[in-house]
Structures are given as structure tokens and as C-alpha cells.
Design a protein around this motif. Structure first.
Motif: not given
Length: 929
Positions: A234-255
């Protein structure tokens, strides 16, 4: 031998001959021809090495007496592959058949009591008593004697085995009797104490509970790990969702960062274009400035030209005044000059002397030219000789380094000799390895193999007195060799026969003709080593060497790769030859022609003397030339003064006329300064107009560069703003990247932990099923579930209950459910062992009876044989005033494999009898024994 036939007689045969005449060859042939191995002889390990050197095969043929008809055994040895072909009575056969025939005749070449080669005498002395007894039985005992001995040893070995088995069975029987008594006592105890059975059942119930607890415990461990696995998943699945949110936010900053970089690049292009335009206009402004400077330079040049015209006119006026003054002075001198006197006789006398001087100078110049040409030729020749000597010195240096590395004392003595040559009455020659020079490097090996190393490093003296003084050598403790050349020279000694007579044998030269050496050195080598008598041949000589030795009677011969020394026996007058392979040249591989070197050094000295003579002659000519030149200068000066005295009036008249011409030319070259000034002003005015046009263009260009500079400032300001925005975005992007990496790391850690827990779950499940004896696909039994429900559901409770039950179970002691089973098993074993023991007793008694019979027959035969041997052995020793005994030795009469023959000898009257051993007696005493 090439071929040899031997006819032995009856009884004792003795072969007599000097060393090297082939006595051992006959013995070797007997051994090898009777199927013996090379190791029996002790001379070589390969059969091919017994064949005569140079031959490809060898043959041994032996005829043996046999009552039914003689047999002839032939062995043909092939050198190439160390193999043998066997024949019996000229018919091919095998080695095994030959060995059978020889064994049937009781021939034992591997028995040192039958066949004792000289190289194996030491091994006979090393034989133990037991080995000596067996060898004696085989050689002179009857066949049944050796068979009886071997049979006794086998019987004794079997007897030992039976005795061991009997002892083992008696031990087991005793143990069984004890077990039977123990069982009876246990049965009586069971009858008396029935409570022990109840205690046993109670103990079994505790054991069953322990087993069930141990079965449930792994299932609880599995359940605990499974719960951990679910939480981590369960902790691993929650960490995966948090990682996806951070990746999307970082992608916007990179653009955004990328857009800022693109805007910055676009602005950089505009700034670059604007800067290029400013640079282009600046270059044009610079060109206009340069053009204005050029116009200023032209105006200055025009003014400078006008000033030069004025200076030129002023100089012309001054020259006219000076010319008029000179003309006036010459006229006054001409008016006062007397009438010219007659100076011709004096001038003619001076001319005649000058002519003689010129002829002498010409002759001297010719002599100097010839001497210089001769000097150049001598200098060229000197350089050629010096280069050649340098090459020879390099080779000589290499030889000296070789001498220094091998014989340091000899090298030190050589250095001393070169510094002290003046101390000797006659010439001293350096070590022979430096003086000898092979005419061909391929011939160096013949010289080195013929002359000893001691003589190769020896100094050669023509005087005995000089040699003795050299050996003292200022008390230097150097180990050097020195030889003295014979008083009468042997250098021109002629060989006993011309080389032409030997060419048919492949000889091409005598050894003396293959190298050069100073006359005293050659004289010593001819006297000491007979180098003028030693012929050198080729492979042809090697191929026909036997014929060469037989027909030429030469004592030393060289072939392409070998040296042969031929000697004649003083006993038999037979010829013997020894050959050795030539070793490679070590000292003379790099040779220097010392005669050529001395000739070059003499030529060099002659040239040096010639150059000194030429320099002296040139110096004399140069001094004479200098004197003539000085006299020539004096005469020419005298002639000049005489001519000047006659030509002065004409010169003055001519000079005055020339000055008038010069004066008229100066007056014609007058410059109109006013006209030149007007022309200069006109040129300056025209240039000023051009300057005005350039200034106008310069101002227009300057006005055009102002708006571009303003635009550059605006663009630069915009770029600064964009850079600040880009920096801000990057500062936001970097922490996001760090946060993203941390999130990725946390996700991977949880993922790894999940995978590990999953593998642990699988392993614990597998262990739990194995403990409960369940297959991987088998369902969990209902009975086991019901049993587990009655047990605790936590590990702590399970462990506590396990400890409690194990403690209770350990309180039950003295219980044994297998006493009856053990009693029945051991009773059966006792019955079997009793029957086996009775059988072995009977077998042992039979063996002992047989041993007694065979022992009596064997010992009777053996003692008779040893008594005969002892009688003869003692008799032989007493005939030599020595004492010898042979007896039968046995430490234990029943140990038949340790029976042996003991030999005891006494060679000196003051000593006791000592047993023959490899160490106590000398080599000669062992050989006699």
C-alpha cells in the motif's frame, strides 16, 4: 662394433681388454638379446642409445643350447623410434613369446644373482636379506623351493585374516550374552512397574503437542510477513502516485525553462545582428578617418617638397661661389708652375723592377695553389683513414668490453700495458682474442674451439725477461696469463702435406689460413697448437669420417660442426677417435685486422708529417709573398709620384676646363621658386576640397550609428530581464529535481522491500508446507485446521507453550520402547556369528596343518642350499686371508615373508665379522663380496 661374433666356452668365461675396447658392449648385448630392459644394465634409459653412433639400427643374435634343439633369438633395434623387432630361428615373433622361451630355460637377466653388470654392483649390496633370499631361490634353488616359500607367505597371510575374524566374533558373542542378561532384567522391571507404561504414554502426548506447535509456528511467521507485505505494498502504491504528480509538475517547469532559453536565444540573435551592423558602420567611419589622415599627409608632403626646392636652390648658389673660387686658385697655380722636367728614365727603371716582381709573385701564387691542393688531398685522405680507424676502433672497443666483462683482471692488465709500453725492450702483444682476426666470421668457431680460453686471454711476449717483468707489474695482484713466443719463428712452418691432397675428403683449408695474427702470435700458435697441421673440412668430411681417419692418419680434424681427436692405443695399436660439437664463437665473432689497423695508423702518421711539411712551406711562401707585396707597393707609389710630377700641369688645365663646364651646368639648373610655390598652393586647395567631402560622409555615418547603439542598449536590457526570469525558473526547477529524485529513491526502496517480503512469503509458505508435509498444490487439510484452532494464535504464545511442553517432556527419563526389538535382533546375530565362528575355526586348523607340512619341506631344501653356499663362500674368503659367512636369518619363524639371507664378512684381522650393507664396507669390498 660394426660387427662382432663371440663363442663362449663351458664353465667360466673371462673377457679381457683395455678401457674402451668393448667389453661392456658384449655384456649389454647378452642382456638386451635375452629380452632384458635398459634399466637392468644401468647405462641408458632408451634402447636406441645402445646402437653405435651414426648408425640407424643395431642387431643382436644369440644361440642358446636346448636338449631338444638349439634356438636362435634375434633382436633388431631401430634408433629412430626406439623400437625392436624379435625373431626366433629367423621367424618373426613377439616379445612375450621370447620371454616365455627364456623363462623356460631359467634365464633371469633381471636377477642380480644371475646377471650382475658392473653398474649394478652397488645395487646388489643394497639388497635386503629378504630380497637376497628370493633372488638366490630363483637363481640356484629348485623350482619347488621358491613355490613352497611363496605358498607359505600366502598361507600366513590367510592365517592372519582368520585370527582377526575369530577375535572379532568372540567379542560379538560376549556382547550378545550381556544384551541377553540386560533384556531379562528389563522384562522383570516391566512386570513390576506398570506405571512406567502410563508415563511413556503421557510423555508421547507431550511430544505430539510439541510437534503440532512446531507445525503451526511457521504458518504464524508466514502470516506476520504477509501482513508486512500488504502494508508495504500500500505504501509503495501511494509513493508511486506521489512520484507521478511530482514528475508532471517538474515537466511543466522544464517546459517553462526551455521557453525562456528559446526567447533568450532569439534575443541573442537580434543583439548579434545589431552588433554586426554597428561594427560595419564603425569600420566605414574608421575608413573615412584613415582617408582624412592620408589627405593631411599629402598636404604635408607638398609643403615638404616646396621646402626642399628652396634648400636645393640655396645649395646651387653656394656651389657656384665655391666653384668660382677653385677655378681662380688653379689659375694662379698654373701661372706660377715651371716647365716640366724629363722623368722618363726613372719611370722606365721602376717599370722594369715592377715587372720582375710580378713574375716572381706569379710563380709564388702557383706554388701556393699547388701546395694548397696537395694539402686538401692529404686532409681528405686523413679523414678517410680516421673514419676507417674509427670503425675498427668501435669493433675493437666491443672486443675490449667483452674482455672486460669476462676477464676483468686481464682487462686491467691491458690498460696498464698500454700506459707502460716504454718499459719493455721488445714489443708486447695484447691478449690473443684482440690480436687474432678470422678472415671470415664463420671461421671464428674453429679458432676458438682449438685454442684454450686461457691462451685466448694471454699476452704474447717475444722476450722471457719482458714477460717476467710484466707478471710482477708494480706488485699488482691481478690474475693474468702470459706466453712467450718461441725463439725460432714457426709462423712460416709448412704442413706435412699440401691441402690439395686432402680436398678429396672435403677439406678446404688448414686452420692457420683461416685467420690473421701478428707474426709472434702466429709462431706461438703453430708451435703450441700446430694450427698449420690441422685441416678444416665440410659436411662431406663428416659423412666419410671413418675413411678419413683410416686413410689420412691426421691427429686432429674439423668438420662443419664437429672436432675429431684421433689417438692410437699404445697396447693394441688400434685407432680411437673422440668427437665433440663445436661451441659458438664468443670472443672472435667481431674481428679486427690488426695488420690493416697498424698500416692505417702508419699512413695516418705519414699524412700528419706531410701536412706539417706543407704548412711550413706555405708559411715560407706567405712571408716571401708579403715581402714582395710590400716592395711592389713602394715601387708603385714611387711611379705614381713621378707620373704626378709630369702630369700636374695637364691635370690643372683639364680640371679648370671641367670646373667651367660644371659652373655652366649649375647656372642652367636655376629653380623658379615663385612658380613652385603657386603650384603647391593649387594642389593643397584641391586636397582640402576632398577633405570637406570626407568630413560630410563621416558625419552622416556617425548619425546612423546612434539609433543602432540605442537599440543595442534596449536589447541588452531585455536580455538581462530574460536571464533573471530563466535563473528564477531554474532555481525552482533544481529543488523540484532533488525532490523528484528523493521520491524516486523512496519508491524504489519500497518496491525492493515489497519484492523481498514477497520472496520471504513464498519461502515461509514453502517451509510451512514442508513441515506439515503438504505438496505445493495440496489443499490445507480440515483436520489440521481444527487442530490449529485449538492452539494459540501468536508467536509469543506458541513459543511459551513450546518451552513449557518441552520442559514437561524432558522430565520423563529412563523410558525405552525398543528394548525387546534390540534383544531379538542381537539374539539372531549371536546365532549367525556362532555358526560362522565354528566354520572359521575348522578352516584355520586346516591351514595350520598345511603350513606345517609345507614349512618342513621348504626349510629342509633351503637349509641344505644355504649350507652349501656358506661352505663355498667361507672357502673363497679364507683363500684371500679373509673371513666370510652366509646364513639363514629369521626374526620370527612364523613370518615367512621376513625370512632372509645374511652375508657377514671380515677383511681385516683386527676387526669383527660385519653384515654386508651399502654403507659399512668400501666399494671394492662390496664388489668382492
Amino acid at each position: 662394433y660394426d660387427s662382432c661374433e663371440v663363442y663362449p666356452g663351458p664353465s667360466l668365461n673371462v673377457v679381457v681388454g683395455a678401457n674402451g675396447t668393448g667389453k661392456s658392449s658384449i655384456v649389454c648385448a647378452i642382456c638386451l638379446g635375452l629380452a632384458g630392459k635398459p634399466s637392468f644394465i644401468g647405462r641408458a634409459d632408451k634402447i636406441g642409445l645402445f646402437v653405435k653412433q651414426g648408425c640407424t639400427r643395431g642387431l643382436v643374435e644369440i644361440e642358446l643350447f636346448k636338449p631338444s634343439g638349439n634356438i636362435t633369438i634375434t633382436r633388431e633395434i631401430q634408433v629412430a623410434n626406439n623400437s625392436s623387432l624379435w625373431f626366433i630361428n629367423k621367424k618373426p615373433t613377439t616379445l612375450k613369446t621370447v620371454e616365455e622361451q627364456i623363462a623356460a630355460l631359467n634365464i633371469q637377466v633381471d636377477n642380480l644373482c644371475h646377471f650382475l653388470p658392473q653398474d649394478k654392483v652397488g645395487e646388489f649390496a643394497k639388497l635386503s636379506k629378504t630380497e637376497l633370499l628370493e633372488a638366490t631361490e630363483k637363481s640356484i634353488g629348485s623350482r619347488e623351493m621358491y613355490d613352497f616359500h611363496r605358498e607359505l607367505k600366502n598361507f600366513r597371510e590367510r592365517e592372519r585374516e582368520l585370527e582377526v575374524n575369530m577375535h572379532y566374533m568372540l567379542t560379538l558373542q560376549h556382547l550378545c550374552r550381556e544384551k541377553t542378561n540386560s533384556l531379562e532384567k528389563m522384562k522383570q522391571r516391566v512386570e513390576r512397574y506398570k506405571q512406567d507404561v502410563e508415563r511413556y504414554l503421557e510423555h508421547k502426548s507431550h511430544i505430539d503437542l510439541i510437534e503440532m506447535l512446531e507445525r503451526k509456528r511457521p504458518w504464524l511467521e508466514y502470516e506476520n510477513v504477509r501482513m508486512q507485505y500488504v502494508e508495504v505494498k500500500q505504501s509503495r502504491n501511494k509513493a508511486k502516485k506521489d512520484l507521478e504528480i511530482l514528475e508532471e509538475r517538474q515537466l511543466t517547469r522544464a517546459k517553462k525553462v526551455k521557453e525562456a532559453e528559446e526567447n533568450l536565444n532569439s534575443l541573442d540573435i537580434k543583439i548579434r545582428d545589431n552588433t554586426a551592423k554597428i561594427t560595419e558602420i564603425s569600420q566605414k567611419v574608421k575608413q573615412k578617418q584613415d582617408a582624412l589622415e592620408m589627405k593631411e599627409k599629402k598636404i604635408e608632403e607638398i609643403k615638404q617638397a616646396l621646402r626642399m626646392k628652396k634648400d636645393e636652390e640655396m645649395d646651387r648658389q653656394n656651389k657656384i661661389c665655391k666653384t668660382q673660387e677653385i677655378i681662380e686658385a688653379w689659375k694662379n697655380e698654373l701661372n706660377t708652375m715651371a716647365v716640366c722636367e724629363n722623368l722618363q728614365p726613372q719611370i722606365d727603371a721602376v717599370n722594369n723592377e715592377l715587372k720582375k716582381l710580378q713574375e716572381e709573385r706569379t710563380n709564388i701564387d702557383s706554388d701556393v695553389s699547388d701546395l694548397r691542393a696537395e694539402k686538401r688531398n692529404q686532409e681528405r685522405e686523413q679523414k678517410r683513414i680516421a673514419d676507417h680507424l674509427g670503425q675498427l676502433n668501435n669493433i675493437m672497443k666491443m672486443k675490449e668490453e667483452n674482455l672486460k666483462g669476462r676477464f676483468r683482471d686481464t682487462y686491467s692488465a691491458l690498460m696498464w700495458l698500454r700506459k707502460n709500453k716504454d718499459k719493455f725492450k721488445k714489443k708486447v702483444y695484447e691478449p690473443m682474442m684482440l690480436e687474432i682476426n678470422p678472415r671470415d666470421s664463420r671461421h671464428a668457431k674453429y679458432v676458438e674451439n682449438h685454442i684454450s680460453n686461457d691462451d685466448m686471454r694471454a699476452f704474447v711476449f717475444e722476450s722471457q725477461e719482458d714477460m717476467e717483468m710484466f707478471l710482477i707489474r708494480d706488485n699488482q695482484k691481478l690474475r693474468v696469463n702470459a706466453v712467450c713466443a718461441p725463439a725460432e719463428s714457426w709462423a712460416e712452418s709448412l704442413p706435412s702435406r699440401p691441402i690439395e691432397e686432402l680436398r678429396q675428403y672435403g677439406f678446404f683449408s688448414y686452420l692457420r689460413e683461416l685467420f690473421d695474427a701478428p707474426r709472434p702470435v702466429m709462431s706461438y700458435l703453430c708451435y703450441q697448437y700446430r694450427v698449420h697441421e690441422v685441416p678444416v673440412g665440410t659436411e662431406k668430411t663428416r659423412d666419410m669420417i671413418e675413411r678419413v681417419i683410416r686413410e689420412t692418419k691426421i691427429k686432429q680434424i674439423y668438420t662443419a660442426e664437429e672436432r675429431y681427436i684421433i689417438k692410437v692405443s699404445s697396447y693394441t695399436n688400434l685407432t680411437f677417435s673422440t668427437n665433440t660439437f663445436l661451441r659458438a664463437a664468443q670472443f672472435l665473432s667481431d674481428s679486427v685486422d690488426t695488420d690493416e689497423r697498424r698500416q692505417l695508423e702508419n699512413q695516418q702518421q705519414d699524412i700528419n708529417n706531410m701536412l706539417k711539411s706543407l704548412d711550413m712551406r706555405l708559411t715560407t711562401l706567405f712571408e716571401r709573398q708579403k715581402h714582395l707585396e710590400h716592395r711592389d707597393n713602394e715601387l708603385r707609389q714611387q711611379k705614381k709620384e713621378l707620373l704626378e710630377r709630369g702630369n700636374r700641369r695637364r691635370q690643372l688645365e683639364s680640371k679648370i676646363a671641367l670646373k667651367y663646364d660644371s659652373l655652366r651646368q649649375l647656372e642652367q639648373d636655376a629653380i623658379d621658386l615663385e612658380k613652385e610655390s603657386q603650384l603647391a598652393n593649387l594642389k593643397i586647395k584641391e586636397i582640402n576640397k576632398q577633405k570637406a567631402e570626407l568630413v560630410t560622409e563621416f558625419m552622416l555615418l556617425t548619425k546612423g550609428i546612434v539609433p543602432l547603439s540605442i537599440l543595442k542598449g534596449v536589447l541588452t536590457l531585455q536580455r538581462s530581464k530574460l536571464m533573471a526570469e530563466k535563473t528564477r525558473l531554474e532555481s525552482e526547477y533544481k529543488p523540484g529535481t532533488v525532490q523528484l529524485k528523493a521520491a524516486e529513491q523512496w519508491f524504489h526502496e519500497l518496491d525492493d522491500k515489497k519484492r523481498v517480503l514477497y520472496e520471504n512469503c513464498k519461502e515461509l509458505m514453502k517451509q510451512a508446507r514442508q513441515i506439515c508435509k503438504l505438496s505445493p498444490d495440496q489443499d490445507f487439510p480440515k483436520e489440521l485446521q481444527n487442530s490449529f484452532q485449538a492452539l494459540p494464535n501468536t508467536l509469543e504464545e506458541i513459543d511459551a507453550l513450546l518451552n513449557e511442553e518441552k520442559t514437561r517432556a524432558s522430565c520423563f527419563t529412563g523410558l525405552n520402547a525398543s528394548v525387546v526389538e534390540e534383544y531379538n535382533k542381537q539374539t539372531q546375530e549371536i546365532q549367525q556369528l556362532t555358526e560362522y565362528l565354528e566354520e572359521k575355526k575348522n578352516e584355520l586348523n586346516n591351514y595350520r596343518q598345511k603350513i606345517s607340512q609345507v614349512k618342513e619341506r621348504w626349510l629342509n631344501l633351503l637349509k641344505d642350499m644355504i649350507e652349501q653356499i656358506n661352505a663355498k663362500f667361507s672357502k673363497f674368503f679364507s683363500s684371500m686371508q679373509c673371513v666370510g659367512e652366509v646364513d639363514l636369518h629369521a626374526e620370527n619363524e612364523e613370518e615367512y615373508d621376513k625370512y632372509g639371507i645374511r652375508i657377514r664378512v671380515k677383511f681385516h684381522s683386527g676387526t669383527e665379522l660385519h653384515e654386508l650393507t651399502p654403507y659399512h664396507q668400501s666399494g671394492g669390498e662390496k664388489s668382492v663380496s
